[in-house]
Design an enzyme around this catalytic site. Sequence first.
Site, mmCIF file in Angstrom:
data_model
loop_
_atom_site.group_PDB
_atom_site.id
_atom_site.type_symbol
_atom_site.label_atom_id
_atom_site.label_comp_id
_atom_site.label_asym_id
_atom_site.label_seq_id
_atom_site.Cartn_x
_atom_site.Cartn_y
_atom_site.Cartn_z
ATOM 1 N N SER A 186 24.160 -40.005 0.516
ATOM 2 C CA SER A 186 23.017 -39.180 0.880
ATOM 3 C C SER A 186 23.306 -37.711 0.516
ATOM 4 C CB SER A 186 22.711 -39.361 2.363
ATOM 5 O OG SER A 186 21.343 -39.270 2.608
ATOM 6 N N ASP A 438 15.749 -48.395 -0.730
ATOM 7 C CA ASP A 438 15.946 -47.102 -0.089
ATOM 8 C C ASP A 438 14.907 -46.105 -0.590
ATOM 9 O OD1 ASP A 438 16.934 -44.829 1.099
ATOM 10 O OD2 ASP A 438 18.647 -44.631 -0.268
ATOM 11 N N HIS A 463 19.674 -47.788 2.271
ATOM 12 C CA HIS A 463 20.361 -46.498 2.092
ATOM 13 C C HIS A 463 21.878 -46.678 2.006
ATOM 14 C CE1 HIS A 463 20.088 -42.194 1.887
ATOM 15 N NE2 HIS A 463 20.643 -41.948 3.053
#
Lengths: 508, 508
Positions: A186, A438, A463
């Site tokens: 991320s 995601d 994710h």
Amino acid sequence: MGGCALPLLPLLLLLLLLPGPAAGAAVPRPPALRALGRLHLPLSPTSRPAVAGNYSVHYFQQKIDHFGFDSDKTFKQRYLIADKYWEEDGGSILFYTGNEGDIVWFCNNTGFMWDVAEELKAMLVFAEHRYYGESLPFGDSSFKSPRHLNFLTSEQALADFAELIRHLKQTIPGAENQPVIALGGSYGGMLAAWLRMKYPHTVVGALAASAPIWQFENLVPCGIFMEIVTTDFKESDPNCSESIRRSWDAINHLAATGSGLQWISEALHLCRPLTSSEDIQNLKDWISETWVNLAMVDYPYESNFLQPLPAWPIKIVCQHLRNPKVSDQQLVQNIFQALNIYYNYSGQAKCLNVSETATSSLGTQGWSYQSCTEMIMPFCTNGIDDMFEPHSWNLQELSNECFQQWGVRPRPSWITTLYGGKNISSHKNIIFSNGELDPWSGGGVTEDISDTLIAIKIPEGAHHLDLRANNPLDPQSVLLARSLEVKHMKQWIREFHASPKTAVLGYF
Amino acid sequence: MGGCALPLLPLLLLLLLLPGPAAGAAVPRPPALRALGRLHLPLSPTSRPAVAGNYSVHYFQQKIDHFGFDSDKTFKQRYLIADKYWEEDGGSILFYTGNEGDIVWFCNNTGFMWDVAEELKAMLVFAEHRYYGESLPFGDSSFKSPRHLNFLTSEQALADFAELIRHLKQTIPGAENQPVIALGGSYGGMLAAWLRMKYPHTVVGALAASAPIWQFENLVPCGIFMEIVTTDFKESDPNCSESIRRSWDAINHLAATGSGLQWISEALHLCRPLTSSEDIQNLKDWISETWVNLAMVDYPYESNFLQPLPAWPIKIVCQHLRNPKVSDQQLVQNIFQALNIYYNYSGQAKCLNVSETATSSLGTQGWSYQSCTEMIMPFCTNGIDDMFEPHSWNLQELSNECFQQWGVRPRPSWITTLYGGKNISSHKNIIFSNGELDPWSGGGVTEDISDTLIAIKIPEGAHHLDLRANNPLDPQSVLLARSLEVKHMKQWIREFHASPKTAVLGYF
């Protein structure tokens, strides 16, 4: 110190793009986007002894301002080291570029690094991001003023990492001649990629998992994020996304009647009954947030967040949303059944709490500030390509709110100017992995840019599933992704050890 | 506005590594190094109509602090544009990364860019470095305090360049799809190389002429600079360097006698007689500075600095220093004859002025600050491998002086941490050119690092001779260097125009 165990999914907080105004001073804003501004990922990692390892905790004195000389002040950056499997001969250093949260949480939630440590003869290092966890440049007053917050930027964080890597190489016997690989998920994945781009002498390569480095300016359409959320539900069942799309109007209709608020409160088993139109807005935000959350954590096995979740939770949720063509009341009752999966899978909850907030492991203040300065990610919905109420991207509104909350204004072009936007082909040795489930993959690099800038797609992945620990229920696609990632990392390590001494020495 | 004419040699000021304490508060320091601290290049460019061109003057609003959000203040950065030969079709933009001086001076002294503009269908852009020339972030008070000076760093300067290039591409019709090449000499060459390293999306390549990017920490021996100065004199005549080596003792011996100061003052035709031992130190500094200066400007044709100089001035100077084995007095008289070439070639000077200072085109204050913060270049002499009095590198002394003068302390490792030191092989498309007569070549890249990180050596070249305008007396080696440089730049331009649109677009 404690063991590093199961990976959850570092950083959903990236979503905190909108700095929510102080409670009680809420600015009306359409739901979906408002929800993004408040999104949290509560956390309660399950333990998995198989990958548990021990780490030691360390602190490194960093300059508060790497880029100016007026002040020489320093702070202590925390980092963790696990070297059980490290071997000097042919070994490596895997360096987690910490993102917006407590580094122990990321250490506990990045099982992939623990799983590959032995194969890569790797020392694991987890470096905390400044202004998060214990790494607070001005202690308790770090968030007190724009002046104190002035050093919370990605550039300063990257400089911290570069200085720390230099320090490790200079002080740990045998580390000097070890290749360092940056890893992150991320925002941490963005940092890993950017570290390789800006300080390629410090890391031989980077694994950037679910890193939306293109979710800026107009590099990708602003609606893509919520379209992917929608697709996740639609592919489970087209009636499911359609039910959700219709649910907003159903709520609006019901809320417009005299006894509507009370009826909705009861139908959704809310802990606190709705009393105002603002409450309705908050409710829709909270529901949107739940769908977004589910899209990100749509993992193939049971996982344990705030509440335990079943494997492939969207599929389970959608079992309750098979028919969009029902009455408004029936639709809201179905929505409750769906929400109840997410919030009450264990069956323990007596009511649903709209004001439920995030784990304290994620630094909401810090990310709120970053979302007001550098991390300006345009989001929008149109209700057609997605299942949410329409909302356009409004920079001016964001800017005003940021100024009100933090005394700063966003620079929406800066990240692209700084890191190159889509023009990054001159770099080498970065893996961009993305799960196709995601929503962040919409702002990610999903096609190879060159032989050494590689995109890995994980069709069944949410994710950064690839950064999570191995699981018997992992789909083939994530196993393949992880083995490709290891293959590339091994090659970087081999190339490093094969290169002449003068080239491998970091600085001298 | 005025025409751009002959190149002189941008930036000798790089030598200003030692922040000379305020006049009257001089700290004793051995001569050679002290001299480096005060080195200047006076300037009076000769005009050369053949390359004269017209340019327009522009200003661009830059953030004073690119790396923090506490302040949104801006200043006006000056830049010059000359687009007479620019063609959109297959064309290019040559971008001079301004260094520590008035940008008009660099524009006037980089004839190479004017000479190749037509062949490369190039727009020429000369961007002024913040805190120099007219680009003063806080106007007249820019140098008033450490707080005002806090934004004088190479990182901020590079960010200025990146923002400016983006602005040019967005606002000049036809510029968007043009490849930009960074060019610079000396510190400007370092900036050109670093711009390519840190912002490779903004420039397709860089020509870094006489850029001593390795004159930091212990990347090269600290004595190499003065050794090269010595070699220049020695190769002209071994007796010449030996005479200079002996001259320091001769001066010391004479100065120790009662009438010695007066005798030396007369022998050297000084405008102001020497009266103290401190004056003797200043004298030796000034003489050292002259030899260093001569090594940098040892060009193959007459050039015009503070005073006109003959072609190959060291050769002429050394004609007066053929015999080291003479009396102290005779040696000092010979030194005068040598100095007189440099300071009085025209025969107009009535006396020699030890306190002669630099052209106002170079920003001595700014460079003094930079030499106290980032640009920490270790220099030393031992009197054996060089012809100067011995002096070791003393960081602590520098640090204390810097704190006294500017309220800041040096960070001697930062440049290497930031830009990679010798570990830069992952970058592409940088030409490092160095004249072998140039003492700065000691800290430069003089061997190829890869196919695209190219070293060009110019055996007969002094300080970035290649950036100067063509001259009939240019040696073959510099003609070859320039043609290689053009060849590589043409290839970068071709590759850019041949690459797919998505890759060439800067940001979107």
